[in-house]
Write an enzyme that holds these catalytic residues in place. Structure first.
Site, mmCIF file in Angstrom:
data_model
loop_
_atom_site.group_PDB
_atom_site.id
_atom_site.type_symbol
_atom_site.label_atom_id
_atom_site.label_comp_id
_atom_site.label_asym_id
_atom_site.label_seq_id
_atom_site.Cartn_x
_atom_site.Cartn_y
_atom_site.Cartn_z
ATOM 1 N N ARG A 208 0.831 -1.131 0.051
ATOM 2 C CA ARG A 208 0.160 0.225 -0.127
ATOM 3 C C ARG A 208 0.984 1.233 0.091
ATOM 4 O O ARG A 208 2.214 1.207 0.130
ATOM 5 C CB ARG A 208 -1.310 0.045 1.235
ATOM 6 C CG ARG A 208 -0.796 -0.554 2.518
ATOM 7 C CD ARG A 208 0.256 0.172 3.249
ATOM 8 N NE ARG A 208 -0.151 1.395 3.378
ATOM 9 C CZ ARG A 208 0.863 2.596 3.725
ATOM 10 N NH1 ARG A 208 2.051 2.335 3.826
ATOM 11 N NH2 ARG A 208 0.605 3.530 3.623
ATOM 12 N N ALA B 80 0.942 5.128 -2.319
ATOM 13 C CA ALA B 80 0.606 5.649 -3.759
ATOM 14 C C ALA B 80 1.989 5.023 -4.199
ATOM 15 O O ALA B 80 1.794 4.612 -5.440
ATOM 16 C CB ALA B 80 0.365 7.043 -3.795
ATOM 17 N N ASP C 245 -2.342 10.836 -2.288
ATOM 18 C CA ASP C 245 -2.682 9.818 -3.396
ATOM 19 C C ASP C 245 -2.922 10.524 -4.841
ATOM 20 O O ASP C 245 -2.838 9.595 -5.712
ATOM 21 C CB ASP C 245 -3.914 8.952 -2.748
ATOM 22 C CG ASP C 245 -3.410 8.077 -1.800
ATOM 23 O OD1 ASP C 245 -3.264 8.604 -0.540
ATOM 24 O OD2 ASP C 245 -2.931 6.613 -1.952
HETATM 25 O O1 MRU Z 1 -4.669 3.068 2.091
HETATM 26 P P1 MRU Z 1 -3.311 3.148 2.040
HETATM 27 O O2 MRU Z 1 -2.534 2.667 3.169
HETATM 28 O O3 MRU Z 1 -2.698 2.894 0.505
HETATM 29 O O4 MRU Z 1 -3.208 4.916 2.122
HETATM 30 C C1 MRU Z 1 -1.925 5.763 2.138
HETATM 31 C C2 MRU Z 1 -2.086 6.881 1.937
HETATM 32 O O5 MRU Z 1 -3.080 7.779 1.955
HETATM 33 C C3 MRU Z 1 -0.605 7.865 2.084
HETATM 34 O O6 MRU Z 1 -0.676 8.897 2.745
HETATM 35 C C4 MRU Z 1 -0.414 8.037 0.489
HETATM 36 O O7 MRU Z 1 -0.569 6.974 -0.178
HETATM 37 C C5 MRU Z 1 1.006 8.697 0.262
HETATM 38 S S1 MRU Z 1 2.219 7.402 0.407
HETATM 39 C C6 MRU Z 1 3.778 8.341 0.371
#
Ligand code: MRU
Length: 335
Positions: A56, A58, A236
């Site tokens: 997980r 982004a 994201d």
């Molecule tokens: O659902 P997730 O854990 O994938 O959500 C991740 C986030 O919201 C992060 O803050 C975002 O992807 C930035 S990661 C550098």
């Protein structure tokens, strides 16, 4: 403060052996109790790993998407458009996933077989290296905004665990800490999946940065008590006007920061900027299963579980990228 970044695993990585490419990833569902490295040669298993949040964040899912394309090329090779569409739609909000798959599609068009696999393997290795380089640049650019003795609040995990290595929001923390400017990080636990409690708190403790875990509903009191000097989060997807989607709860933290006169920074690479979107109203927000909120269903109780929210640009002080830190207006002018 001595930093132990070497204690952090590489979150996603494409490697190869005599049989061909192999995708290796930390199964983040098991953290903080177990650092378990999983391996697969099956591109559809990569989709499953993304959907269930084993992989997980982004930037990490962008690279995993391209790696899935390399596995598809090596071990399947049929119906490229269908495979690419399936991988790109594993999760809808982070634009990096589509970006990673599109990069792989562009590289693989017009070639097939071993030459295509080789091309995609080389691309993924390049993306991994670029990711760390980009994060280190985000870290340097963000550190310039941090005052000595800062107490920083973050939400979700935008750390090394959400990228290949080093992280975006936490990359800023690491760079500022290396310059002796970070007194402490407060990690929101980040209901319902607990990325802050399970991942950010663990990651910071591994590196040796003083970290205090708080429940999401404690941020207002912490700010009111004068204990937060800056908020830094990841993103994201960022629209052209600077509206930024990030983990659910980020929007509330941004409003609180503004009310308390605390700068609110979003740290993200340019691959998170969706130049096709004028503003955040077009960002698709992923809805997650009810069980994440309510593991045991209660008769007659419905659950609403959006995984992300959109923070309007007016709450964002600076968007910190690998090319510099920009106000939302400056970012739009640059695009
Ligand atoms: O659902 P997730 O854990 O994938 O959500 C991740 C986030 O919201 C992060 O803050 C975002 O992807 C930035 S990661 C550098």
């Amino acid at each position: 403060m001595e930093l132990h970044l070497d204690r952090l695993p590489r979150s996603v990585e494409l490697v190869r052996d005599g049989e061909g490419p192999l995708f290796r990833y930390v199964d983040e569902r098991l953290l903080p109790h177990e650092v378990s490295i999983s391996e697969t040669r099956d591109w559809q298993s990569v989709i499953e790993a993304i959907k269930c949040l084993a992989v997980r964040g982004a930037p990490a899912i962008g690279i995993a998407g391209a790696a899935a394309m390399a596995l598809w090329s090596a071990y399947d090779g049929k119906d490229v458009e269908q495979a690419a569409a399936e991988i790109a739609s594993a999760r809808p909000t982070a634009v990096n996933l589509r970006w990673g798959v599109n990069r792989a599609l562009e590289k693989s068009s017009g070639i097939e077989g071993d030459a295509q696999t080789e091309m995609l393997y080389t691309l993924v290795k390049l993306m991994e290296a670029e990711d760390e380089e980009t994060n280190r640049a985000i870290g340097r650019n963000g550190s310039a905004l941090i005052d000595p003795g800062s107490r920083i609040l973050t939400h979700c995990n935008a750390g090394s665990l959400a990228t290949c290595y080093f992280g975006t929001a936490l990359g800023v923390v690491y760079s500022a800490a290396a310059e002796g400017k970070v007194e402490r990080v407060y990690a929101d636990e980040t209901r319902p999946v607990g990325q802050g409690a399970r991942l950010t708190a663990w990651e910071l403790a591994q590196v040796g940065i003083p970290v205090t875990l708080i429940c999401d509903n404690m941020a207002a009191s912490l700010m009111a008590a004068g204990n937060v000097d800056a908020v830094i989060v990841g993103a994201d997807r960022i629209a052209r006007n600077g509206d930024a989607a990030n983990k659910i709860g980020t929007y509330g933290v941004a409003i609180l920061a503004k009310e308390h006169g605390i700068p609110f920074y979003v740290a993200a690479p340019f691959s998170t900027v969706d130049a096709q979107l004028a503003d955040g109203s077009g960002i698709v927000i992923e809805q997650r299963p009810a069980q994440e909120v309510l593991p045991e269903p209660i008769d007659g109780v419905d659950v609403w579980n959006p995984a992300f929210d959109v923070t309007p640009a007016r709450y964002i002080t600076k968007i910190v990228t690998e090319k510099g830190a920009f106000s939302p207006e400056e970012l739009e002018a640059r695009l």
